[in-house]
Design a protein around this motif. Structure first.
Motif, mmCIF file in Angstrom:
data_model
loop_
_atom_site.group_PDB
_atom_site.id
_atom_site.type_symbol
_atom_site.label_atom_id
_atom_site.label_comp_id
_atom_site.label_asym_id
_atom_site.label_seq_id
_atom_site.Cartn_x
_atom_site.Cartn_y
_atom_site.Cartn_z
ATOM 1 N N TRP A 126 0.863 -1.334 0.149
ATOM 2 C CA TRP A 126 0.086 -0.042 -0.168
ATOM 3 C C TRP A 126 0.733 1.223 0.052
ATOM 4 N N PRO A 127 2.099 1.146 0.822
ATOM 5 C CA PRO A 127 2.836 2.567 0.650
ATOM 6 C C PRO A 127 3.349 3.046 -0.785
ATOM 7 N N ALA A 128 3.310 2.076 -1.592
ATOM 8 C CA ALA A 128 3.855 2.376 -3.259
ATOM 9 C C ALA A 128 2.579 3.392 -3.857
ATOM 10 N N ALA A 129 1.287 2.799 -3.581
ATOM 11 C CA ALA A 129 0.315 3.809 -4.092
ATOM 12 C C ALA A 129 0.177 5.278 -3.639
ATOM 13 N N CYS A 130 0.324 5.152 -2.283
ATOM 14 C CA CYS A 130 0.247 6.431 -1.458
ATOM 15 C C CYS A 130 1.147 7.338 -1.827
ATOM 16 N N VAL A 131 2.468 6.917 -1.989
ATOM 17 C CA VAL A 131 3.802 7.707 -2.455
ATOM 18 C C VAL A 131 3.639 8.389 -3.851
ATOM 19 N N ALA A 132 3.127 7.181 -4.725
ATOM 20 C CA ALA A 132 2.844 7.680 -6.046
ATOM 21 C C ALA A 132 1.736 8.654 -6.266
ATOM 22 N N GLY A 133 0.660 8.457 -5.534
ATOM 23 C CA GLY A 133 -0.429 9.736 -5.566
ATOM 24 C C GLY A 133 -0.033 11.016 -5.061
ATOM 25 N N LEU A 134 0.924 11.083 -3.900
ATOM 26 C CA LEU A 134 1.361 12.231 -3.428
ATOM 27 C C LEU A 134 2.345 12.835 -4.645
ATOM 28 N N ALA A 135 2.938 12.125 -4.946
ATOM 29 C CA ALA A 135 4.007 12.518 -6.058
ATOM 30 C C ALA A 135 3.274 13.156 -7.251
ATOM 31 N N ILE A 136 2.156 12.758 -7.783
ATOM 32 C CA ILE A 136 1.496 13.188 -8.840
ATOM 33 C C ILE A 136 0.848 14.488 -8.431
ATOM 34 N N ILE A 137 0.147 14.530 -7.197
ATOM 35 C CA ILE A 137 -0.294 15.753 -6.709
ATOM 36 C C ILE A 137 0.855 17.101 -6.497
ATOM 37 N N VAL A 138 1.895 16.739 -6.117
ATOM 38 C CA VAL A 138 3.065 17.653 -5.918
ATOM 39 C C VAL A 138 3.457 18.143 -7.331
ATOM 40 N N ALA A 139 3.729 17.277 -8.238
ATOM 41 C CA ALA A 139 3.905 17.424 -9.718
ATOM 42 C C ALA A 139 3.175 18.480 -10.338
ATOM 43 N N SER A 140 1.682 18.534 -10.026
ATOM 44 C CA SER A 140 0.812 19.444 -10.680
ATOM 45 C C SER A 140 1.236 20.883 -10.059
ATOM 46 N N PHE A 141 1.949 21.012 -9.035
ATOM 47 C CA PHE A 141 2.415 22.505 -8.530
ATOM 48 C C PHE A 141 3.826 22.930 -8.999
#
Length: 301
Positions: A126-141
């Motif tokens: 599960w941490p892999a999906a959470c890290v990837a999700g946060l990375a995508i959100i941060v990338a938008s900024f």
């Protein structure tokens, strides 16, 4: 077959109700029943963003729970195909209705693309999906750049401008919400069996029903709203036109003009406004300006 989770249906049903409220308010502005600028305020946009994020997060949780123990390939691809077809229907319908701002990458497009992106994370901790999700959100900024301003890259969400469209949910940041949902679903790994509907209250059953049919309701509700608002507008048009003509005549006579000429000019203005589909009580500056031009033209005639 995984047992349907009642609580997940209820959560999705609440999101459906919020979506109804959001689009009803948007339609009120579109048809001129409220200030048309209200749906474009920051607060109203934030309301829409919260609804979209909840749908995407719930979609991610559902994905993780549906394929938690065993990946059910047939069910996954069937659901993905259904969402893709629905997204294409939305694009086609909005292109006909709003060709200048049709939906080319809205929430259904994002759910489809993000579901593909989430596929490998169904097999990872599960941490892999959470890290990837946060990375995508941060990338938008932090990763926006003029390089992505070309229309071919708009789906990424990394362009420095926002395209004109009625629903824009690019991968960054919105796919991040779905991946966070996948991580949350894998972490919880709940296997709750939904109680029979007979054991649930009417409100609970109603919300669960909305949640179970969220895709169909998403596709159907705006055409129904538009049809209803159009019917109301058609029903009220004669009454509104009569009030407009009466107010116009009163104001015209008060200005010192001949009563017969005022009646002729105001009836002409009401007919022309109806022909051009301008509400007699137009709330926008542009609408009022058009009514004034019509009235002046009728006076000249």
């Amino acid at each position: 077959m995984t047992a349907r989770l009642l609580w997940l249906d209820i959560a999705r049903g609440l999101a459906v109700l919020a979506m109804f409220a959001y689009h009803f308010g948007w339609d009120l502005g579109h048809f001129g029943h409220i200030d048309p600028d209200i749906p474009y305020t920051q607060a109203y946009k934030a309301f829409g963003h919260a609804i979209a994020a909840s749908f995407l997060f719930i979609a991610g949780v559902s994905l993780a729970l549906a394929h938690g123990a065993v990946f059910r390939a047939r069910a996954y691809w069937r659901r993905l195909a259904l969402v893709v077809v629905a997204a294409l229907l939305v694009s086609g319908a909005t292109y006909v209705a709003f060709p200048a701002s049709f939906v080319f990458f809205g929430i259904l497009h994002c759910i489809a693309a993000a579901s593909l992106l989430a596929l490998p994370f169904l097999f990872l901790p599960w941490p892999a999906a959470c890290v990837a999700g946060l990375a995508i959100i941060v990338a938008s900024f932090v990763a926006r750049a003029p390089f992505f301003d070309a229309p071919v890259f708009w789906w990424t969400g990394l362009s420095s401008l926002e395209p004109l469209t009625n629903d824009y949910r690019p991968l960054a940041p919105w796919a991040g919400a779905l991946l966070l949902g996948v991580g949350a679903g894998k972490l919880a790994r709940l296997r709750l069996t939904a109680p029979a509907d007979s054991r649930a209250g009417a409100a609970t059953r109603g919300l669960a029903f909305l949640g179970r049919h969220s895709l169909a309701l998403y596709l159907a509700h705006q055409p129904v709203f538009f049809a209803a608002f159009t019917a109301v507008a058609m029903a009220l048009a004669p009454m509104q036109n009569a009030r407009f003509a009466e107010a116009c005549r009163t104001q015209c006579v008060a200005s010192g003009a001949d009563a017969q000429k005022c009646e002729t000019a105001c009836d002409c203005a009401a007919r022309e406004a109806a022909r051009q589909d301008i509400p007699p009580d137009a709330a926008t500056d542009e609408g009022r300006a058009r009514l004034e031009r019509i009235a002046r033209a009728c006076v000249v005639k």
